[in-house]
Design a protein around this motif. Sequence first.
Motif, PDB file in Angstrom:
ATOM      1  N   UNK A  76      36.754  35.726  45.456  1.00  0.00           N
ATOM      2  CA  UNK A  76      36.136  37.051  45.600  1.00  0.00           C
ATOM      3  C   UNK A  76      37.198  38.129  45.760  1.00  0.00           C
ATOM      4  N   UNK A  77      38.236  37.844  46.518  1.00  0.00           N
ATOM      5  CA  UNK A  77      39.312  38.834  46.696  1.00  0.00           C
ATOM      6  C   UNK A  77      40.009  39.144  45.381  1.00  0.00           C
ATOM      7  N   UNK A  78      40.069  38.168  44.478  1.00  0.00           N
ATOM      8  CA  UNK A  78      40.681  38.392  43.167  1.00  0.00           C
ATOM      9  C   UNK A  78      39.738  39.137  42.231  1.00  0.00           C
ATOM     10  N   UNK A  79      38.433  38.818  42.307  1.00  0.00           N
ATOM     11  CA  UNK A  79      37.482  39.335  41.329  1.00  0.00           C
ATOM     12  C   UNK A  79      36.810  40.647  41.718  1.00  0.00           C
ATOM     13  N   UNK A  80      36.642  40.880  43.014  1.00  0.00           N
ATOM     14  CA  UNK A  80      36.004  42.123  43.446  1.00  0.00           C
ATOM     15  C   UNK A  80      37.044  43.239  43.484  1.00  0.00           C
ATOM     16  N   UNK A  81      36.644  44.452  43.173  1.00  0.00           N
ATOM     17  CA  UNK A  81      37.609  45.557  43.178  1.00  0.00           C
ATOM     18  C   UNK A  81      38.088  45.857  44.592  1.00  0.00           C
ATOM     19  N   UNK A  82      39.391  46.188  44.704  1.00  0.00           N
ATOM     20  CA  UNK A  82      39.902  46.615  46.005  1.00  0.00           C
ATOM     21  C   UNK A  82      39.226  47.927  46.361  1.00  0.00           C
ATOM     22  N   UNK A  83      38.809  48.034  47.595  1.00  0.00           N
ATOM     23  CA  UNK A  83      38.070  49.224  48.008  1.00  0.00           C
ATOM     24  C   UNK A  83      38.129  49.364  49.517  1.00  0.00           C
ATOM     25  N   UNK A  84      38.213  50.613  49.986  1.00  0.00           N
ATOM     26  CA  UNK A  84      38.116  50.830  51.430  1.00  0.00           C
ATOM     27  C   UNK A  84      36.670  50.693  51.890  1.00  0.00           C
ATOM     28  N   UNK A  85      35.761  50.420  50.939  1.00  0.00           N
ATOM     29  CA  UNK A  85      34.346  50.212  51.257  1.00  0.00           C
ATOM     30  C   UNK A  85      34.024  48.733  51.485  1.00  0.00           C
ATOM     31  N   UNK A  86      35.039  47.866  51.345  1.00  0.00           N
ATOM     32  CA  UNK A  86      34.800  46.425  51.417  1.00  0.00           C
ATOM     33  C   UNK A  86      35.789  45.746  52.348  1.00  0.00           C
ATOM     34  N   UNK A  87      35.250  44.894  53.214  1.00  0.00           N
ATOM     35  CA  UNK A  87      36.069  44.017  54.040  1.00  0.00           C
ATOM     36  C   UNK A  87      35.526  42.605  53.864  1.00  0.00           C
ATOM     37  N   UNK A  88      36.407  41.680  53.486  1.00  0.00           N
ATOM     38  CA  UNK A  88      36.020  40.285  53.302  1.00  0.00           C
ATOM     39  C   UNK A  88      36.638  39.465  54.420  1.00  0.00           C
ATOM     40  N   UNK A  89      35.805  38.730  55.142  1.00  0.00           N
ATOM     41  CA  UNK A  89      36.261  37.901  56.255  1.00  0.00           C
ATOM     42  C   UNK A  89      36.052  36.431  55.935  1.00  0.00           C
TER      43      UNK A  89
END
Length: 102
Positions: A76-89
């Motif tokens: 998911x970290x590779x495929x989802x766009x980097x964004x300050x709207x997203x935090x992946x834990x």
Amino acid sequence: SPATVWDLLGITPTQARYMLFHDHPSAEYAPFAQQATEGELVLDLGMSGGMDVAFYLRHGYRVIAVEANVNAVEKARKELPESNMLEILNAAITDGSTPEVT
């Protein structure tokens, strides 16, 4: 118990519906299909492949996504766009009564 088609595909029925109808969200997505007002937050517990996360981001929500499986998190970290709207834990939610499974 025998594996289901969802187990074999590694996705949930909701993710399958989304992939098939992502341009026209189903009724269960209707509350989220409206553009978010600034600051609205979605917690995605068990994000799997991130299909729901992508949907929420596209509609302007801030998202905190939690997933226990480290491989799913890395993907998911590779495929989802980097964004300050997203935090992946990479975390599991448990009461501690069962052994950790990832």
